[in-house]
Write a protein that holds these residues in place. Structure first.
Motif, PDB file in Angstrom:
ATOM      1  N   ASP A 292     -96.054 -66.711  58.625  1.00  0.00           N
ATOM      2  CA  ASP A 292     -96.151 -65.325  58.176  1.00  0.00           C
ATOM      3  C   ASP A 292     -97.089 -64.573  59.105  1.00  0.00           C
ATOM      4  O   ASP A 292     -98.265 -64.953  59.256  1.00  0.00           O
ATOM      5  CB  ASP A 292     -96.687 -65.247  56.748  1.00  0.00           C
ATOM      6  N   VAL A 293     -96.585 -63.515  59.737  1.00  0.00           N
ATOM      7  CA  VAL A 293     -97.423 -62.681  60.596  1.00  0.00           C
ATOM      8  C   VAL A 293     -97.335 -61.240  60.109  1.00  0.00           C
ATOM      9  O   VAL A 293     -96.305 -60.810  59.588  1.00  0.00           O
ATOM     10  CB  VAL A 293     -97.008 -62.770  62.081  1.00  0.00           C
TER      11      VAL A 293
ATOM     12  N   GLU B 252     -83.592 -67.380  58.618  1.00  0.00           N
ATOM     13  CA  GLU B 252     -83.068 -68.720  58.850  1.00  0.00           C
ATOM     14  C   GLU B 252     -84.098 -69.766  58.415  1.00  0.00           C
ATOM     15  O   GLU B 252     -85.302 -69.474  58.368  1.00  0.00           O
ATOM     16  CB  GLU B 252     -82.744 -68.893  60.331  1.00  0.00           C
ATOM     17  N   PRO B 253     -83.663 -70.986  58.087  1.00  0.00           N
ATOM     18  CA  PRO B 253     -84.618 -72.028  57.686  1.00  0.00           C
ATOM     19  C   PRO B 253     -85.658 -72.275  58.785  1.00  0.00           C
ATOM     20  O   PRO B 253     -85.317 -72.479  59.941  1.00  0.00           O
ATOM     21  CB  PRO B 253     -83.729 -73.259  57.472  1.00  0.00           C
ATOM     22  N   GLY B 254     -86.923 -72.235  58.389  1.00  0.00           N
ATOM     23  CA  GLY B 254     -88.005 -72.473  59.339  1.00  0.00           C
ATOM     24  C   GLY B 254     -88.409 -71.270  60.156  1.00  0.00           C
ATOM     25  O   GLY B 254     -89.372 -71.342  60.931  1.00  0.00           O
ATOM     26  N   ALA B 255     -87.704 -70.143  60.019  1.00  0.00           N
ATOM     27  CA  ALA B 255     -88.022 -68.957  60.821  1.00  0.00           C
ATOM     28  C   ALA B 255     -89.254 -68.260  60.264  1.00  0.00           C
ATOM     29  O   ALA B 255     -89.524 -68.317  59.061  1.00  0.00           O
ATOM     30  CB  ALA B 255     -86.835 -68.002  60.834  1.00  0.00           C
ATOM     31  N   PRO B 256     -89.999 -67.573  61.099  1.00  0.00           N
ATOM     32  CA  PRO B 256     -91.176 -66.850  60.612  1.00  0.00           C
ATOM     33  C   PRO B 256     -90.777 -65.611  59.815  1.00  0.00           C
ATOM     34  O   PRO B 256     -89.636 -65.153  59.871  1.00  0.00           O
ATOM     35  CB  PRO B 256     -91.916 -66.471  61.901  1.00  0.00           C
ATOM     36  N   ARG B 257     -91.737 -65.090  59.072  1.00  0.00           N
ATOM     37  CA  ARG B 257     -91.553 -63.836  58.336  1.00  0.00           C
ATOM     38  C   ARG B 257     -92.489 -62.796  58.935  1.00  0.00           C
ATOM     39  O   ARG B 257     -93.683 -63.044  59.113  1.00  0.00           O
ATOM     40  CB  ARG B 257     -91.851 -64.025  56.849  1.00  0.00           C
ATOM     41  N   VAL B 258     -91.939 -61.629  59.257  1.00  0.00           N
ATOM     42  CA  VAL B 258     -92.702 -60.548  59.870  1.00  0.00           C
ATOM     43  C   VAL B 258     -92.913 -59.463  58.819  1.00  0.00           C
ATOM     44  O   VAL B 258     -91.944 -58.901  58.295  1.00  0.00           O
ATOM     45  CB  VAL B 258     -91.970 -59.977  61.099  1.00  0.00           C
ATOM     46  N   ILE B 259     -94.176 -59.189  58.509  1.00  0.00           N
ATOM     47  CA  ILE B 259     -94.530 -58.163  57.528  1.00  0.00           C
ATOM     48  C   ILE B 259     -95.059 -56.956  58.291  1.00  0.00           C
ATOM     49  O   ILE B 259     -96.094 -57.036  58.972  1.00  0.00           O
ATOM     50  CB  ILE B 259     -95.591 -58.691  56.549  1.00  0.00           C
ATOM     51  N   VAL B 260     -94.351 -55.837  58.211  1.00  0.00           N
ATOM     52  CA  VAL B 260     -94.730 -54.604  58.902  1.00  0.00           C
ATOM     53  C   VAL B 260     -95.391 -53.690  57.884  1.00  0.00           C
ATOM     54  O   VAL B 260     -94.778 -53.297  56.883  1.00  0.00           O
ATOM     55  CB  VAL B 260     -93.510 -53.918  59.539  1.00  0.00           C
TER      56      VAL B 260
END
Length: 294
Positions: free
Chosen positions: A135-136, A178-186
């Protein structure tokens, strides 16, 4: 060997599996936010399997233990696991005051990236980036300016910004990652400005897909030619084959023209940013000369 398993060192992937289970429990209401934060902190501080096991012991699914591999398996090339690298990030902020900034190419996105644009613009390109965490947060403050965030396909996007006579782009929200993909919080604030979020392929990926489509077209054409040669079809089959070829060529031509227009648009935008920066630099130099003369 089983007696020694709790003392084995846990990997980043093991900690991430436990963290994912905690996120699911929070979403289902099994944990409140305080419990979630305490257990998540304990997860990332855990060093062995024995320290990880109690964290999810009272949650569903914890009875099925993941097999412990005694051999380090290689991470697949291009996989999301290989792009979540930990650490602090190679750049943590970007500022554009009557100017512009860019973050693109191979760089590491920190857990929180702060950006500020005042009568200027910034571009934060994550398509080829690595990530310090799953999570970024991209925090954007735009005052009479704009910030554009570009994410690759497969990444989950969450937009939480506030706009006053400005706005945040929510079009890319709601798509599962996608499985294992990061999540981008803007997140952030926009006043007489805007924060855009768009999902794009890299130029290399577009070229690869274009080559694949061309190869598929050649394969279809070869298959039809083989079928026509093996069977007596006459003029009707040949006419149908010619029609399909014409349709394929027209479709590929439209797609190629669209991609070319998009590439020219990106080039014009890059040249525009470069000219803007040159004008601002000349303006600063003239102002410094006037200050010295006075």
């Amino acid at each position: 060997m089983t007696d020694d398993v709790p003392e084995l060192r846990a990997s980043d992937a093991d900690r991430e599996r436990v963290a994912e289970q905690l996120r699911d429990a929070l979403a289902e209401g099994r944990l409140d936010m305080e419990e979630f934060e305490e257990r998540l902190e304990a997860t990332y501080q855990a060093r062995t399997y024995g320290e990880l096991a109690p964290i999810t012991r009272d949650l569903p699914g914890s009875a099925v233990a993941a097999p412990v591999s005694m051999v380090k398996e290689p991470v697949g090339e291009g996989s999301w696991a290989g792009r979540i690298v930990g650490g602090e990030g190679s750049s943590s902020w970007g500022v554009a005051i009557l100017s512009g900034f860019e973050r693109r190419g191979r760089w590491t996105v920190p857990r929180r990236f702060n950006s500020f644009a005042f009568m200027g613009g910034g571009e934060i390109d994550l398509r080829e980036a690595n990530f310090a965490d799953r999570d970024v947060v991209i925090n954007c403050v735009a005052v009479m300016g704009g910030v554009n965030v570009i994410v690759p396909p497969g990444v989950e996007v969450v937009v939480r910004g506030i706009g006053i006579m400005g706005g945040f782009d929510h079009r890319e929200e709601g798509r599962p990652g996608e499985p294992g993909a990061p999540r981008v919080i803007v997140t952030g604030f926009a006043f007489w400005g805007g924060v855009g979020v768009e999902r794009k392929l890299t130029r290399a990926e577009r070229q690869r897909l274009k080559a694949e489509r061309r190869q598929e077209k050649l394969d279809r054409k070869a298959a039809r030619a083989e079928l026509e040669g093996a069977e007596a079809g006459g003029s009707r089959r040949e006419a149908l084959g010619d029609m399909f070829d014409a349709l394929d060529e027209a479709r590929d031509l439209i797609r190629e023209r669209h991609e070319e227009r998009w590439a020219r648009h990106e080039e014009r935008r890059e040249r525009h940013w470069a000219r803007q920066e040159e004008r601002r630099e000349r303006h600063r130099e003239r102002r410094e000369h006037r200050d010295r003369d006075y």
